[in-house]
Enzyme design. Structure first.
Site, PDB file in Angstrom:
ATOM      1  N   LYS A  82       0.836  -1.128  -0.195  1.00  0.00           N
ATOM      2  CA  LYS A  82      -0.192  -0.037  -0.160  1.00  0.00           C
ATOM      3  C   LYS A  82       0.833   1.222  -0.019  1.00  0.00           C
ATOM      4  O   LYS A  82       1.803   1.215   0.757  1.00  0.00           O
ATOM      5  CB  LYS A  82      -0.996  -0.074   1.273  1.00  0.00           C
ATOM      6  CG  LYS A  82      -1.989   1.112   1.252  1.00  0.00           C
ATOM      7  CD  LYS A  82      -2.798   1.058   2.436  1.00  0.00           C
ATOM      8  CE  LYS A  82      -3.951   2.023   2.547  1.00  0.00           C
ATOM      9  NZ  LYS A  82      -4.906   1.915   3.718  1.00  0.00           N
ATOM     10  N   SER A 157      -9.625   2.273   3.058  1.00  0.00           N
ATOM     11  CA  SER A 157      -8.596   3.018   2.211  1.00  0.00           C
ATOM     12  C   SER A 157      -7.547   2.010   1.399  1.00  0.00           C
ATOM     13  O   SER A 157      -7.036   2.541   0.406  1.00  0.00           O
ATOM     14  CB  SER A 157      -7.810   4.068   3.066  1.00  0.00           C
ATOM     15  OG  SER A 157      -6.996   3.363   4.093  1.00  0.00           O
ATOM     16  N   SER A 181      -9.679  -0.116   6.932  1.00  0.00           N
ATOM     17  CA  SER A 181      -9.234   0.004   5.833  1.00  0.00           C
ATOM     18  C   SER A 181      -8.642  -1.360   5.176  1.00  0.00           C
ATOM     19  O   SER A 181      -8.243  -1.232   4.073  1.00  0.00           O
ATOM     20  CB  SER A 181      -8.171   1.285   5.704  1.00  0.00           C
ATOM     21  OG  SER A 181      -9.019   2.550   6.020  1.00  0.00           O
TER      22      SER A 181
END
Length: 443
Positions: A82, A157, A181
């Site tokens: 990420k 996210s 997330s």
């Protein structure tokens, strides 16, 4: 389907075994995944950076280790990271245009552990701006699509990580989780995702949002994939097997789609079939109050993390994000105090349930993925936030489908330090549910 064509459908352990017995070469597998990124990602928008040259060089090293008999636990497994986690020399923006040109000086501790285990880092994935949101509709790096339904959100996210895993562009990925997330996109994309307990995976090298809740964790096609990564990411700590599960009931303020409720009911029944004692347990949780409290803390965290950068370069942030920062500056201290009290009350309720059970079964999200462009439901982090508030590990596994073909997940919350047993129980439940399937357009 030939073996080469199916490489991207192999999980961590299956791919590692195929390397070990010579059915698949590491070089071919990495080329295969890079070709899939080239083919699909211009539309999917899961990646913001791909290190093809670095991945191919690492593949050569991994191939040599298999030849020499010195392969490591994750040798040759392609993993995405990420974009708010440091990888030495790679851009690390946290999804902010203001930080687009930043380069990480060194690997995050979690990344170092993956490298040391032989994983091949393939690229950085897209995320919601500043990790403050759950759609991964990023105004600067693109709108990540749900592989099961283009035009729909993958969640966030960590939406880029989940979409990349679900679409077979990598075998597994790292995400981060503050209030859901990792788990929201795992549910929306039909894969598994683990939020470890705080501190179980070193947070060094993570751009924070709310440091006391932020954790780094794995996403994979299965709980077994998450377990393979977690074994490398965290220091070893066995935990007792789970025999009792509390099915959460009695909350206020969170409406659940009937398909989600059916998936939880089915999961409870299957757990009983596996010899697990399942009892419905009431929890006095007011999601309406918690929802606001969590938003207040996330907004304050964003102001603390990014406020100075926004003052220096406001054009590097979206108008919506700047609104959150201004909102954080206007929060009434008494309102925040009430919110913190509500958070602690809910956390106490969750911990109390785990004095009567080894794990809690509950929805991952109240609904399936929704179209990009719609105002997301305010409830989408209601159930995932509970483990964050209580400081506990939580796992999402694929559990079913809506009538129109969107995936759903269920969530298990475990005790502090109980990740190994939680992953084991999740793997057993996941096998019984048999709900994972690849997106039709990415097979």
């Amino acid at each position: 389907m030939g073996l080469a064509a199916g490489i991207h459908m192999m999980g961590v352990n299956a791919l590692r075994a195929a390397y070990a017995d010579g059915r698949v070469s590491v070089v071919a597998a990495i080329d295969h995944h890079l070709a899939r990124i080239e083919r699909f990602d211009s539309d999917l928008r899961a990646f913001t950076f791909v290190d093809a040259a670095g991945a191919r060089a690492a593949a050569q090293d991994s191939a040599a280790r298999f030849e020499a008999g010195t392969a490591r636990p994750l040798e040759g497994v392609p993993i995405a990271i990420k974009g708010n986690i440091d990888v030495a020399g790679w851009p690390v923006s946290a999804g902010l245009n203001a930080w687009r040109d930043r380069r990480a000086p060194r690997d995050a501790a979690a990344v170092s552990r993956l490298r040391a285990a032989g994983a091949i880092l393939i690229g950085l994935t897209n995320l919601h701006e500043g990790a403050l949101g759950a759609t991964t509709d990023n105004p600067f790096f693109g709108q990540t699509q749900n592989p099961h339904r283009p035009g729909h959100t993958p969640g966030g996210s960590s939406g880029g990580s989940a979409a990349a895993v679900a679409a077979g562009l990598c075998t597994a990925a790292l995400g981060t989780d503050t209030l859901g997330s990792i788990r929201i996109p795992a549910s929306y994309c039909g894969i598994s995702g683990l939020k470890p307990g705080p501190g179980r995976v070193p947070p060094d090298g993570l751009i924070p949002l709310v440091p006391r809740w932020d954790v780094i964790g794995p996403l994979g096609r299965s709980a077994a994939d998450c377990a393979a990564l977690f074994a490398v990411l965290a220091d070893g700590q066995p935990s007792p097997a789970m025999a009792r599960v509390a099915r959460l009931s009695g909350w206020r303020g969170a409406e659940v789609d009937p398909a989600v409720d059916a998936a939880v009911r089915l999961s409870a029944s299957l757990l009983e079939g596996l010899g697990i004692e399942v009892r419905s347990r009431h929890a006095a949780i007011d999601f309406d109050r918690l929802r606001l409290a969590g938003f207040l803390e996330a907004s304050i965290g964003a102001r603390d993390a990014f406020g100075t950068a926004a003052e220096q370069e406001p054009s590097g942030f979206s108008p919506a994000f700047l609104t959150y920062l201004r909102f954080a500056g206007d929060i009434d201290p008494s309102a925040r105090a009430q919110g913190l009290k509500a958070i602690e009350t809910a956390a106490t309720e969750v911990r109390a349930l785990l004095r009567m059970a080894d794990a809690i079964l509950l929805p991952a999200t109240p609904q399936a993925a929704f179209p990009h462009g719609e105002h997301g439901p305010a409830t989408l982090a209601d159930f995932t936030s509970l483990a964050s508030f209580a400081g506990l590990p939580a796992l999402v596994v694929p559990a079913g489908w809506t009538a129109d073909g969107l995936p759903l997940g269920v969530q298990l919350i475990g005790r502090d330090g109980g990740e190994p047993a939680l992953l084991d129980l999740g793997a057993r439940l996941e096998t019984a549910l048999n709900a994972w399937r690849p997106p039709a357009a990415f097979r």
